[in-house]
Design a protein around this motif. Structure first.
Motif, short mmCIF file in Angstrom:
data_model
loop_
_atom_site.label_atom_id
_atom_site.label_comp_id
_atom_site.label_asym_id
_atom_site.label_seq_id
_atom_site.Cartn_x
_atom_site.Cartn_y
_atom_site.Cartn_z
N ALA A 259 -4.74 -21.53 5.49
CA ALA A 259 -4.77 -22.00 6.88
C ALA A 259 -6.17 -22.43 7.28
O ALA A 259 -6.35 -23.42 8.01
CB ALA A 259 -4.27 -20.88 7.80
N LEU B 71 -6.83 -25.93 5.77
CA LEU B 71 -6.14 -26.99 6.51
C LEU B 71 -6.80 -27.22 7.87
O LEU B 71 -6.88 -28.36 8.34
CB LEU B 71 -4.67 -26.65 6.68
N ALA B 72 -7.27 -26.14 8.51
CA ALA B 72 -7.95 -26.29 9.79
C ALA B 72 -9.23 -27.11 9.62
O ALA B 72 -9.55 -27.96 10.47
CB ALA B 72 -8.28 -24.92 10.37
N ASP C 106 -0.78 -29.51 10.91
CA ASP C 106 -0.58 -28.42 11.86
C ASP C 106 0.65 -27.60 11.50
O ASP C 106 0.62 -26.35 11.55
CB ASP C 106 -0.44 -28.99 13.27
N ARG D 266 -0.14 -25.50 8.46
CA ARG D 266 -1.03 -24.39 8.83
C ARG D 266 -0.24 -23.27 9.49
O ARG D 266 -0.44 -22.08 9.19
CB ARG D 266 -2.13 -24.89 9.76
N GLY E 17 -0.87 -19.19 10.24
CA GLY E 17 -2.23 -19.34 10.72
C GLY E 17 -2.44 -18.66 12.06
O GLY E 17 -1.54 -18.54 12.87
N ASP F 274 -8.43 -19.02 11.87
CA ASP F 274 -8.44 -20.19 10.99
C ASP F 274 -9.77 -20.94 11.02
O ASP F 274 -10.02 -21.80 10.19
CB ASP F 274 -7.34 -21.18 11.39
#
Length: 740
Positions: free
Chosen positions: A633, A636-637, A710, A713, A718, A722
């Motif tokens: 997460a 990806l953030a 999103d 995540r 998440g 994150d």
């Protein structure tokens, strides 16, 4: 004003030819001016020029050339005590710590650099003088490099012309623009900012390097398209295959995640083209095998190490078959490279190194026939270097007088052979096989010896491409550094600037410059150093400095391999370039750029490399499933925060960040049953780095990319935590102030 002086035999009234029993006399009270001790001559010359010295640093080693002489450190301490006595020495008196002895681990530039840097850090002076022209030349050079590293202005003081010190920028212009270096490395995004006069060209080539064919197509219809770009070049520029080839050759040596995917895409394109070229002569059974391989390589299920296995299996059925397809499939080094890239872990193993011969040849054909940069640059009066470099290594080395007792000059030849062997070992990071191009710098006194050594080296080296030539005769009188440096620079730059292909007659395309510091005339050695530094800056190539001592072999000047570019102060432009690369999450490029800077930027480079590992690496067996999901997460953030306007790269890197570093392929396959991961993977497959060329369709939009990241995540459960990697990214950007 601090004066730094390396204590040598001359300061004791001795020479390399001295024998046991010769008097050790650091004072030399009765010596005539020309026979004065080097430190005495230096202080007398500075007095004549009205330059006041209030601190003295003596560099000394715990050894000497003669066992009977004892450690130089003991003699240096004695000299320091003489300066502290009421009568002083040589008309100067220093008290307490105003005269200090810095012990160097060895009589080498790297050791002197470390010792001087420590002293400058402990008591930084406003300005610094470093003597040049003593027998301890390498130590003086190390001290010279330490000053700009500590951000202390420095001047060189020739012992025989101490009344005329000069600053290195007087002979080598300070780095303000890195445009040629950027162009050589094909950093087009950075060139858009650094070279606004040609931004229309760099903008198109940056989009080509990102494989943004839709953006290219629109840009080529705009009124701002470069007028030099003909109709045929415009038609070719926006084709996906053209963009993939360009991006692959321009990035193949970098090792970023996108680069590994480009390798797989390029291989498919290359095989397609070779099947087409070989088609008239292919037997039906061979054509069937090749078509079967091509179809397999296009399937997502084969984006694992199985790609290399399939290539090897097909190659085994080509026994006796000749042609371009056979050349491609039987290149074992290339197959190994494809296999490594297909594991999706290769971006963590480092970048650089000798590329397979097939890639070298394909890059040369592409640059000759398709590369739009070649024509555009020629029309704008800009240089174009070979996209994979030349493999050439320019070695500069001064030749001194032949030592007594060595009529066959075996020692001189042995030194050259050691340098040659060292260069071959240390240049394995080049994309092409290294070719050594040796230039021996000589004065009138040493020209005959230099010519003989060059001829003997050519007869000994088995590589027919090896070069050995003499530059000279060069002036060696005190104060002639500028003239000697200008003559060396003229000899190096006699040919035209590069125009795209490897030119064996030109030195403009060298990939590295190596400066060899060895005993010789100080004027000549200084001229070599400053000419080599300037040449590396003009050609945008790496510069290294090594010392060749008596019996110590070849020793890098500094721990980082002896890079000297960082000593000339280009931190401001380098920081700006790194900031731009970080804004694209091009972490390897950012780290590489910062690695050419001062130690302050090198520290940030280490943090960038750590962020790269945090984005793609395996956290290890201690990380359980919840920890891996949290890290996923966070990854990806970071991608969503940095690349909101780069949807193709965002979707592709998101999948690369999740598998296989966090989740191995079997686990990832199970995760694809979840709509969030399936949708993200589908968008990734619609990027030009994956399967857009095979399947057609439209690449992801900014909105789709944002939603897919999103959703994935959140599927990883998440939380507000994150932002850890995002926070580290922002701290890195803050460590690179706008001013550099």
């Amino acid at each position: 004003m601090l004066l730094v002086h390396a204590v040598g035999a001359g300061d004791l009234g001795l020479s390399a030819r001295s024998v046991e029993g010769d008097p050790v006399d650091p004072v030399g009270a009765d010596a005539e001016p020309r026979h004065r001790r080097p430190l005495h001559k230096t202080l007398a010359g500075l007095d004549k020029a009205g330059i006041a010295v209030d601190r003295l640093l003596l560099l000394a080693t715990p050894s000497s050339e003669h066992a009977w002489l004892g450690p130089y450190t003991e003699h240096a301490e004695r000299v320091a005590e003489l300066f502290r006595r009421p009568a002083g020495l040589f008309g100067h008196r220093f008290t307490g710590d105003d005269v200090r002895v810095a012990r160097t681990a060895a009589p080498a530039a790297g050791a002197a650099l470390a010792a001087t840097a420590a002293e400058l850090a402990a008591r930084p002076p406003e300005t610094c003088l470093v003597t040049s022209g003593t027998g301890a030349y390498a130590m003086g050079f190390g001290a010279l490099l330490a000053a700009p590293q500590a951000d202390v202005p420095v001047s060189v003081v020739p012992v025989d012309r101490a009344d005329a010190p000069y600053r290195p920028p007087d002979l080598v212009p300070r780095v303000e623009s890195l445009n040629d270096w950027l162009l050589r490395q094909r950093h087009f995004d950075e060139l858009v900012l650094a070279d606004p006069a040609n931004a229309d060209v760099w903008g198109l080539l940056a989009e080509r390097q990102r494989c943004r064919t839709d953006t290219l197509r629109r840009a080529l219809r705009s009124p701002t398209v470069p007028p030099e770009l003909g109709r045929g070049a415009r038609d070719r520029l926006h084709k996906p295959g053209t963009a993939i080839r360009a991006a692959f050759f321009e990035r193949v040596v970098r090792g970023e995640a996108l680069d590994q995917s480009l390798l797989r895409r390029w291989y498919v394109l290359e095989l397609e083209k070779r099947i087409e070229d070989d088609a008239p002569g292919l037997a039906p059974r061979v054509r069937a095998r090749l078509d079967e391989l091509l179809a397999a390589l296009r399937r997502p299920s084969d984006e694992t190490h199985g790609m290399a296995d399939r290539i090897r299996a097909t190659a085994a059925h080509l026994d006796g078959v000749r042609g371009r397809c056979a050349d491609l499939l039987t290149d074992s080094a290339l197959t190994d490279l494809v296999g490594a890239a297909a594991t999706h872990r290769a971006q963590l193993t480092g970048a650089g190194g000798l590329l397979p011969k097939t890639i070298q040849q394909a890059a040369d054909r592409w640059q000759k026939d398709e590369d739009a940069l070649v024509g555009l640059a020629a029309k704008r009066g800009l240089p174009v270097w070979p996209v994979l470099g030349s493999g050439d290594v320019l070695v500069l080395m001064c030749v001194g007088l032949r030592p007594d007792g060595d009529p066959a000059d075996a020692g001189g030849l042995d030194g050259l052979e050691r340098v040659y062997d060292w260069v071959l070992r240390q240049s394995k990071g080049l994309a092409r096989p290294p070719r050594v191009r040796l230039r021996l710098l000589a004065t009138e006194e040493t020209a005959e010896r230099a010519g003989s050594l060059a001829a003997r080296m050519k007869s000994r080296v088995s590589d027919p491409a090896f070069e050995a030539a003499v530059i000279g005769p060069l002036p060696s009188a005190a104060g002639s550094e500028a003239d000697a440096k200008a003559r060396v620079a003229a000899a190096l730059g006699g040919a035209d600037r590069p125009r795209g292909l490897v030119d064996p007659a030109s030195l403009w395309g060298v990939d590295e410059v190596v400066l060899v510091l060895n005993p010789g005339k100080p004027v000549t050695v200084n001229a070599m150093i400053f000419a080599g530094i300037e040449w590396s800056l003009r050609t945008g190539c790496r510069l290294r400095a090594v010392a060749l001592g008596r019996g110590d072999g070849v020793v890098p000047v500094d721990q980082d391999g002896g890079r000297v570019l960082c000593r000339l102060g280009p931190d401001a432009p380098l920081a700006a370039l790194a900031r731009d690369a970080l804004a694209r999450l091009d972490l390897r490029r950012a780290a590489d750029v910062l690695g050419h800077g001062s130690p302050a930027l090198a520290t940030v480079a280490a943090r960038v490399r750590a962020l790269h590992r945090a984005l793609y690496g395996d956290p290890g067996t201690a990380a359980d499933d919840p920890a891996r999901r949290l890290l996923g997460a966070q990854r990806l953030a970071l991608i969503a925060a940095v690349l909101p306007d780069r949807p193709e790269a965002a979707c592709h890197l998101a999948v690369e960040a999740l598998r296989p570093g966090l989740f191995d392929f079997p686990r990832w396959k199970r995760m694809l049953a979840h709509p969030a991961f399936a949708d993200l993977n589908a968008e990734r497959n619609r990027t030009p780095y994956a399967h857009l060329l095979d399947r057609g369709g439209s690449p992801p939009t900014e909105e789709k990319a944002r939603k897919r990241l999103d959703a994935a995540r959140r599927a990883l459960r998440g939380t507000a935590a994150d932002g850890r990697l995002v926070d580290e990214y922002r701290r890195l950007m803050a460590a690179l102030p706008e001013s550099g």
